[in-house]
Scaffold this motif. Sequence first.
Motif, PDB file in Angstrom:
ATOM      1  N   GLY A  98      49.340 -87.026 -16.853  1.00 28.08           N
ATOM      2  CA  GLY A  98      49.468 -87.595 -18.190  1.00 28.08           C
ATOM      3  C   GLY A  98      48.554 -88.778 -18.407  1.00 28.08           C
ATOM      4  O   GLY A  98      47.903 -88.894 -19.462  1.00 28.08           O
ATOM      5  N   ALA A  99      48.477 -89.684 -17.409  1.00 30.46           N
ATOM      6  CA  ALA A  99      47.691 -90.902 -17.576  1.00 30.46           C
ATOM      7  C   ALA A  99      46.198 -90.653 -17.486  1.00 30.46           C
ATOM      8  O   ALA A  99      45.419 -91.395 -18.105  1.00 30.46           O
ATOM      9  CB  ALA A  99      48.106 -91.929 -16.522  1.00 30.46           C
ATOM     10  N   CYS A 100      45.778 -89.643 -16.735  1.00 32.01           N
ATOM     11  CA  CYS A 100      44.343 -89.435 -16.499  1.00 32.01           C
ATOM     12  C   CYS A 100      43.829 -88.182 -17.211  1.00 32.01           C
ATOM     13  O   CYS A 100      43.049 -88.269 -18.156  1.00 32.01           O
ATOM     14  CB  CYS A 100      44.083 -89.342 -14.999  1.00 32.01           C
ATOM     15  SG  CYS A 100      44.577 -90.820 -14.078  1.00 32.01           S
ATOM     16  N   ALA A 101      44.262 -87.004 -16.743  1.00 30.74           N
ATOM     17  CA  ALA A 101      43.693 -85.765 -17.260  1.00 30.74           C
ATOM     18  C   ALA A 101      44.048 -85.535 -18.724  1.00 30.74           C
ATOM     19  O   ALA A 101      43.177 -85.269 -19.561  1.00 30.74           O
ATOM     20  CB  ALA A 101      44.168 -84.591 -16.406  1.00 30.74           C
ATOM     21  N   ALA A 102      45.351 -85.626 -19.054  1.00 30.67           N
ATOM     22  CA  ALA A 102      45.755 -85.373 -20.441  1.00 30.67           C
ATOM     23  C   ALA A 102      45.173 -86.403 -21.387  1.00 30.67           C
ATOM     24  O   ALA A 102      44.746 -86.075 -22.509  1.00 30.67           O
ATOM     25  CB  ALA A 102      47.280 -85.357 -20.541  1.00 30.67           C
ATOM     26  N   ALA A 103      45.147 -87.670 -20.978  1.00 25.69           N
ATOM     27  CA  ALA A 103      44.570 -88.716 -21.830  1.00 25.69           C
ATOM     28  C   ALA A 103      43.084 -88.495 -22.038  1.00 25.69           C
ATOM     29  O   ALA A 103      42.561 -88.695 -23.152  1.00 25.69           O
ATOM     30  CB  ALA A 103      44.827 -90.085 -21.212  1.00 25.69           C
ATOM     31  N   LEU A 104      42.378 -88.074 -20.996  1.00 24.71           N
ATOM     32  CA  LEU A 104      40.943 -87.806 -21.135  1.00 24.71           C
ATOM     33  C   LEU A 104      40.694 -86.645 -22.090  1.00 24.71           C
ATOM     34  O   LEU A 104      39.820 -86.717 -22.971  1.00 24.71           O
ATOM     35  CB  LEU A 104      40.348 -87.512 -19.761  1.00 24.71           C
ATOM     36  CG  LEU A 104      38.856 -87.172 -19.725  1.00 24.71           C
ATOM     37  CD1 LEU A 104      38.030 -88.324 -20.282  1.00 24.71           C
ATOM     38  CD2 LEU A 104      38.420 -86.814 -18.308  1.00 24.71           C
ATOM     39  N   ILE A 105      41.457 -85.566 -21.917  1.00 19.33           N
ATOM     40  CA  ILE A 105      41.321 -84.421 -22.824  1.00 19.33           C
ATOM     41  C   ILE A 105      41.590 -84.844 -24.260  1.00 19.33           C
ATOM     42  O   ILE A 105      40.862 -84.463 -25.196  1.00 19.33           O
ATOM     43  CB  ILE A 105      42.280 -83.291 -22.397  1.00 19.33           C
ATOM     44  CG1 ILE A 105      41.863 -82.718 -21.041  1.00 19.33           C
ATOM     45  CG2 ILE A 105      42.323 -82.189 -23.446  1.00 19.33           C
ATOM     46  CD1 ILE A 105      42.875 -81.764 -20.435  1.00 19.33           C
ATOM     47  N   ALA A 106      42.629 -85.651 -24.469  1.00 13.92           N
ATOM     48  CA  ALA A 106      42.998 -86.062 -25.824  1.00 13.92           C
ATOM     49  C   ALA A 106      41.921 -86.935 -26.463  1.00 13.92           C
ATOM     50  O   ALA A 106      41.563 -86.738 -27.635  1.00 13.92           O
ATOM     51  CB  ALA A 106      44.335 -86.802 -25.787  1.00 13.92           C
ATOM     52  N   ILE A 107      41.389 -87.901 -25.717  1.00 12.35           N
ATOM     53  CA  ILE A 107      40.380 -88.792 -26.285  1.00 12.35           C
ATOM     54  C   ILE A 107      39.126 -88.018 -26.675  1.00 12.35           C
ATOM     55  O   ILE A 107      38.584 -88.164 -27.784  1.00 12.35           O
ATOM     56  CB  ILE A 107      40.038 -89.922 -25.291  1.00 12.35           C
ATOM     57  CG1 ILE A 107      41.191 -90.920 -25.237  1.00 12.35           C
ATOM     58  CG2 ILE A 107      38.749 -90.624 -25.682  1.00 12.35           C
ATOM     59  CD1 ILE A 107      40.942 -92.081 -24.298  1.00 12.35           C
ATOM     60  N   VAL A 108      38.653 -87.152 -25.781  1.00 17.29           N
ATOM     61  CA  VAL A 108      37.431 -86.393 -26.054  1.00 17.29           C
ATOM     62  C   VAL A 108      37.650 -85.410 -27.197  1.00 17.29           C
ATOM     63  O   VAL A 108      36.854 -85.345 -28.145  1.00 17.29           O
ATOM     64  CB  VAL A 108      36.967 -85.672 -24.782  1.00 17.29           C
ATOM     65  CG1 VAL A 108      35.787 -84.757 -25.083  1.00 17.29           C
ATOM     66  CG2 VAL A 108      36.593 -86.675 -23.701  1.00 17.29           C
ATOM     67  N   ALA A 109      38.744 -84.637 -27.141  1.00 16.88           N
ATOM     68  CA  ALA A 109      38.977 -83.614 -28.160  1.00 16.88           C
ATOM     69  C   ALA A 109      39.283 -84.230 -29.511  1.00 16.88           C
ATOM     70  O   ALA A 109      38.791 -83.757 -30.547  1.00 16.88           O
ATOM     71  CB  ALA A 109      40.125 -82.700 -27.717  1.00 16.88           C
ATOM     72  N   ASN A 110      40.094 -85.288 -29.546  1.00 18.64           N
ATOM     73  CA  ASN A 110      40.410 -85.919 -30.825  1.00 18.64           C
ATOM     74  C   ASN A 110      39.171 -86.535 -31.466  1.00 18.64           C
ATOM     75  O   ASN A 110      38.957 -86.424 -32.687  1.00 18.64           O
ATOM     76  CB  ASN A 110      41.483 -86.987 -30.637  1.00 18.64           C
ATOM     77  CG  ASN A 110      42.849 -86.402 -30.363  1.00 18.64           C
ATOM     78  OD1 ASN A 110      43.093 -85.232 -30.629  1.00 18.64           O
ATOM     79  ND2 ASN A 110      43.739 -87.209 -29.815  1.00 18.64           N
ATOM     80  N   SER A 111      38.328 -87.186 -30.673  1.00 20.25           N
ATOM     81  CA  SER A 111      37.107 -87.791 -31.220  1.00 20.25           C
ATOM     82  C   SER A 111      36.171 -86.726 -31.763  1.00 20.25           C
ATOM     83  O   SER A 111      35.608 -86.868 -32.863  1.00 20.25           O
ATOM     84  CB  SER A 111      36.391 -88.616 -30.143  1.00 20.25           C
ATOM     85  OG  SER A 111      37.222 -89.649 -29.675  1.00 20.25           O
ATOM     86  N   PHE A 112      36.023 -85.645 -31.010  1.00 24.90           N
ATOM     87  CA  PHE A 112      35.140 -84.558 -31.470  1.00 24.90           C
ATOM     88  C   PHE A 112      35.675 -83.925 -32.747  1.00 24.90           C
ATOM     89  O   PHE A 112      34.925 -83.682 -33.703  1.00 24.90           O
ATOM     90  CB  PHE A 112      35.018 -83.507 -30.375  1.00 24.90           C
ATOM     91  CG  PHE A 112      34.245 -82.288 -30.792  1.00 24.90           C
ATOM     92  CD1 PHE A 112      32.858 -82.296 -30.812  1.00 24.90           C
ATOM     93  CD2 PHE A 112      34.913 -81.128 -31.173  1.00 24.90           C
ATOM     94  CE1 PHE A 112      32.146 -81.163 -31.206  1.00 24.90           C
ATOM     95  CE2 PHE A 112      34.216 -80.003 -31.576  1.00 24.90           C
ATOM     96  CZ  PHE A 112      32.824 -80.018 -31.587  1.00 24.90           C
TER      97      PHE A 112
END
Length: 451
Positions: free
Chosen positions: A98-112
């Motif tokens: 949750g803190a690393c992988a999911a947060a990274l996916i969310a930041i990249v996908a939401n920004s895109f």
Amino acid sequence: MATCPPYPTSPSGPVGGAPRHAHWWQRRWVRYGAPAALLALSGLVILALVREQTGTEGFLVGLGLAVLPVPLLMAAFRWLDRVEPGPWRNLLFAFAWGACAAALIAIVANSFATHWIATATADPSGADTLGATVIAPVVEESAKATALLLVFVFRRRDFTGIVDGVVIAGVTATGFAFTENILYLGTAFGTDQLSGEPGLPSVTAATFFVRIVMSPFAHPLFTVMAGIGFGMSALLADHQRVRRALLPPAGLLLAMGMHAMWNGSASFGGYGFLAVYAAFMLPAFGLLTWLVVWTRQRELRTVREELPAYAAAGWLSPAEPYALGSMRARRLARDHARRHAGRAAARAVAQYEAYATSLAFLRRRGRRGRAGADFVPREQELLWELWRRRDVAGPALDHAARRTAPPVRVAPPPWPLHGAYGPPYQVYRQPSAHRPYGPAAPYPAHNPYRS
């Protein structure tokens, strides 16, 4: 009627041993090292991204504030998991995901996605609102639910019901909210720094109040819906394939809907946000709390109902089913073992309690036709683990039972021990000569758990 040797089969044999010629991807260092390396890499990337957006000072402030609710939430989910505690490695994986992988996916996908909406629509001003209410719930809940899917598939033995789903989902969401709170609080602190107004940093204080004080349970509440879906799927039999396949996506859709409603409430203004919070979030949180506590009590009742069959067959003492079905008696047993034989003995009693609980759940699944082909090996493995700790755990549990209830005699279970369900769901009898019951025996002078 099937027979059983006087002692359970050691799991070092065919019960629990690993195959001699395992493929390279089945080796222990690969199964644990590869996920750990990927999570560490994603953690470094998310650390760099958050620090770039908040600055070093904002990152440190956000980190110090975001960590405050984490111990409370982790303690709450660990309390729910006390009946049949899952391995710590599952919780560590869930939090790290949750803190690393999911947060990274969310930041990249939401920004895109937000950037694409802003460039593809005639009204770029609505991109942030659309991204928050539509894109973010889908992306974030899917990323968090991936941890549930991985534990459900690769740690199926540890995923046996609703409580397991709630705990894994809640811990994953706690890790995700931790990273997201660092970003939001660090950005708010940077905004206050740019404003240059003396006194209390108002944006940081408002963000802290909304995210840490009012709604620290928001992300866990959303993701727990998906966890309940996976947990209900785990309770179904193998032949109920359609329902087993549909429940996890249904829970995920509910999580996305709740997340979208929560994010969308910010566009309703201050009063709209408070209305959604009071009319929806708090009742949903209260209902979920009642559900998981009720489920926890039902698990204890399962222990009290299933283990008498093993007491009647000679594997447990007459008092143990009651003691193992009471959290107070369990605590007393661990305390008794710690006082008389040290911390190692208390750990042995805690392990005994966990294995006995797993045995009760396994038998309940077998009687209801939900046990897999590994029922007999798993039962023998659990009995072996109990047998190894019987000399330490038996006196402690008998002491706890005497402290919390009147003397208990072995009552016939509400089903036949043999025949009605056929093998493998009969209970193999343990010859009583190998473990005489009566008054609780003292701790052995030389036991392997004495510290």
